[in-house]
Design an enzyme around this catalytic site. Sequence first.
Site, short mmCIF file in Angstrom:
data_model
loop_
_atom_site.label_atom_id
_atom_site.label_comp_id
_atom_site.label_asym_id
_atom_site.label_seq_id
_atom_site.Cartn_x
_atom_site.Cartn_y
_atom_site.Cartn_z
N GLU A 93 -96.85 24.16 -24.90
CA GLU A 93 -94.74 23.79 -23.69
C GLU A 93 -94.51 24.75 -23.90
OE1 GLU A 93 -93.50 20.54 -26.15
OE2 GLU A 93 -92.77 21.80 -27.85
N LYS A 125 -91.76 28.01 -24.88
CA LYS A 125 -90.89 28.18 -26.26
C LYS A 125 -90.09 28.57 -25.59
CE LYS A 125 -90.54 30.94 -30.13
NZ LYS A 125 -89.36 30.42 -30.39
N ASP A 148 -85.15 29.91 -25.15
CA ASP A 148 -85.19 30.73 -25.82
C ASP A 148 -84.03 31.05 -26.04
OD1 ASP A 148 -84.91 33.34 -27.09
OD2 ASP A 148 -85.41 34.67 -25.84
N TYR A 163 -87.00 18.67 -27.80
CA TYR A 163 -88.78 19.38 -28.36
C TYR A 163 -89.44 18.43 -29.33
CZ TYR A 163 -86.50 23.13 -29.93
OH TYR A 163 -86.19 24.01 -30.66
N LYS A 174 -96.08 34.47 -28.52
CA LYS A 174 -95.24 34.35 -27.90
C LYS A 174 -95.80 36.19 -26.87
CE LYS A 174 -91.42 35.70 -30.51
NZ LYS A 174 -90.00 35.33 -30.56
N CYS A 209 -71.92 71.47 -18.85
CA CYS A 209 -71.21 70.74 -19.02
C CYS A 209 -71.39 70.10 -17.85
CB CYS A 209 -70.28 70.67 -20.14
SG CYS A 209 -69.42 69.11 -20.02
N CYS A 211 -66.48 69.46 -18.18
CA CYS A 211 -65.93 70.81 -17.64
C CYS A 211 -66.38 72.28 -17.73
CB CYS A 211 -65.46 71.46 -19.45
SG CYS A 211 -66.76 71.32 -20.62
N CYS A 225 -72.20 70.00 -26.02
CA CYS A 225 -71.36 70.54 -25.27
C CYS A 225 -69.93 71.40 -26.57
CB CYS A 225 -70.29 69.61 -24.32
SG CYS A 225 -68.62 70.88 -23.33
N CYS A 260 -63.43 70.08 -23.28
CA CYS A 260 -63.59 68.79 -22.46
C CYS A 260 -63.27 67.53 -22.06
CB CYS A 260 -64.97 69.34 -23.00
SG CYS A 260 -66.24 68.03 -22.69
S1 IVH Z 1 -91.33 23.42 -32.19
C1 IVH Z 1 -89.23 20.46 -34.16
N1 IVH Z 1 -91.51 23.47 -29.64
O1 IVH Z 1 -88.40 28.04 -31.44
C2 IVH Z 1 -90.16 20.89 -34.08
N2 IVH Z 1 -89.76 24.38 -31.28
O2 IVH Z 1 -89.02 30.40 -33.94
C3 IVH Z 1 -89.59 22.72 -34.31
N3 IVH Z 1 -88.53 26.76 -30.04
O3 IVH Z 1 -86.85 27.16 -34.14
C4 IVH Z 1 -90.66 23.95 -33.61
N4 IVH Z 1 -89.01 25.73 -28.05
O4 IVH Z 1 -86.02 26.60 -31.49
C5 IVH Z 1 -90.83 23.82 -31.37
N5 IVH Z 1 -90.89 23.92 -27.92
C6 IVH Z 1 -91.34 24.09 -28.82
C7 IVH Z 1 -89.47 25.06 -28.79
C8 IVH Z 1 -89.62 25.46 -30.10
C9 IVH Z 1 -88.11 26.45 -28.85
C10 IVH Z 1 -88.19 27.10 -30.66
C11 IVH Z 1 -87.22 26.52 -32.11
C12 IVH Z 1 -88.04 26.72 -33.74
C13 IVH Z 1 -88.23 28.40 -32.79
C14 IVH Z 1 -88.64 28.81 -33.67
#
Ligand code: IVH
Length: 662
Positions: free
Chosen positions: A110, A112, A114, A221, A309, A403, A406, A421, A427
């Site tokens: 799924e 991730k 941010d 999640y 990542k 510069c 100046c 400068c 200046c």
């Molecule tokens: S699973 C209970 N799933 O990434 C689940 N984490 O680097 C714990 N994060 O602390 C982690 N998307 O803040 C999970 N689909 C996702 C996520 C996710 C973002 C974050 C979360 C975690 C951090 C770890």
Amino acid sequence: MNQEDYRQLCAEIWEHNWHYYVENAPVISDREFDRLLAILIAIERDHPEWIFPGSPTQRVGETVTGGFPVVRHKTPMLSLANTYSRDEVEEFIARMQKLLHKKEVLFETELKMDGIAVTVRYEEGILVRGVTRGNGREGDNITSNIRTIASLPLELRGNYPRVLEARGEVFMPKKVFAELNRQKQKAGEPPFANPRNAAGGSLKLLDPRQVAKRKLAIVFYGIAEESSGKIKSHYEAVQSLKKFGLPVVEEQARCHSMNEILKFAEKVEKRRKSLPYEIDGIVIKVDDLSSQKKLGITGKNYRWAVAYKFSAEQAETKIKAITVQVGRTGVLTPVAELEPVYLAGSTISRATLHNEDEVKRKDIRVHDVVVIEKGGDVIPKVVEVNKAKRSSKSTPWKMVDHCPDCGHRVARTAGEVAVRCPNKLGCPAQELRRIIFFVSKAGMDIDFLGPKIVEQLVEHGFVKQLSDIYRLKADQLFELPNFKEKSVQNLLASIEKSKDVDLSRFILALGVKYVGVETAELLAGRAGEVDALYKLSTEELLEVEGVGPKVAESVVEFFADPENRQEINRLLKYGVRPRVKQVKSHKGHPFNGKTFVLTGSLEHYTRDQARSLIKERGGKVSSSVSKATNFVLVGSDPGSKYDKAKKLGVKILLEKEFIALL
Ligand code: IVH
């Protein structure tokens, strides 16, 4: 500022409070209100004896000073290990297969998100609590803030379990972030570096009404606790959360092999830019919950999942021009003026090129098409030039010889990358930057005097040198755009307030070459007062631990310069009072002049706190025990220093004795 002024400020804040809450018609902006409150808090810190039950801080109480109550997580909130390459993902899969004794393991992949991890608890279907991850064991109770998130239901739907604690991520959508930063910049405030910081900063606001304005969003999640016991897989967990009415993380996929995982990653990476929120990769999780349980944790991470990542987001754009910016110490910094391009939540039109060597090394030229990248910082950087798109007529960039502000010939010092400068006093760019730095938070800390206003003051000719700040008159300020009765009063009050300044901050504010926060503190400690700064010789300075020849020379040169001396004298004449705080009042303190060594962990203080308490009372802290040590402050689990102290007969101080002596 006397007690009467203080009372008046209290009354003024109450008045605004009333306009806001009762009349629903505020007369000043929220920002201005916060600033007034900040001034009040600062005054109360300096004059605790003035605080009375009618002060606005007394009603707001905890909200203003204490932050949020801390809550212990029932199940710890752990993190994920990061992987960055195919190989690492492959290793993860092999590891899971081996540990679970299976040839094929089902994974869920799924997005991730941010953002900021939170845990949200529902009891009998009602939202009862929202907590940040904090240190994993305990976090901030931010329930009232989280309740303002429009997509978060306060009540669950459907056939929900009696207790449900769901884990998810609070984030700020890209569009909301862009708008927020636009507003911040317009107001002359520093923008947030990225949507994650903006989300974190918003969740920490102490007033939920302000949080509501930030238009945060949330997705879930995972499940940390669930009373029905019916859910058997991660896939089911996410589907159930959705059925209970909670927003869930998008783009789930079930993968049986490395190939399927990679396909998913590729598809997501392609879509990354067009998503309305920031993601920084994908998460790969073992689907079966009982397998997850078996796999458990390693240190601070779950063993059953990894993050894969993506690299930092990049964009291509064209350099329209390379300009040169002059800093407060005269250093010239080349800056790429770009064709505006949207990248990771904001529109970028400038990027720093750091220095001449950097431009040469990367061979960056005007009209080049370049790849830019945004790391954790607000300031984007140029990663590389797309040479295939370079025009055959282009020529290498050259640093200016004069510069740009100046016209003075620039100077190159052997062994230094920086080009400067040297026209320190004539200046205008340097003078402007010096003044901006002088009044900034790190320096004299004058509220209501941001870079834009300094620029206006300089343009109007009201401020030509640092000391002119302290000669500003109300009728001059009224000539600036948007300055009314209130803003004039506020600015004059904070200029007045800044006159009582710590000597180290005063030294820092003067902008002596090579003198940063720490050196300024060392100098203040050594000199004790402004006059003594003039008398310090290079030899004496070199005796100060932490001061090297380059710094010593620059300090001596600065304070010997008659122009600088005159300017400092003018500042003093206009009422600036730099002083080393608290030294005098501790003359008779038992710590004064004594050397301490710390060992073991203290119950009431961190090491840094203990160190400052000692220093404030005229003591010194050293790292090793010798005959010259006067006290060894011992906490629990002390190390070998304790044994050595006993051997040498050095006085041992227990924490409670230390506190008594404080
Ligand atoms: S699973 C209970 N799933 O990434 C689940 N984490 O680097 C714990 N994060 O602390 C982690 N998307 O803040 C999970 N689909 C996702 C996520 C996710 C973002 C974050 C979360 C975690 C951090 C770890």
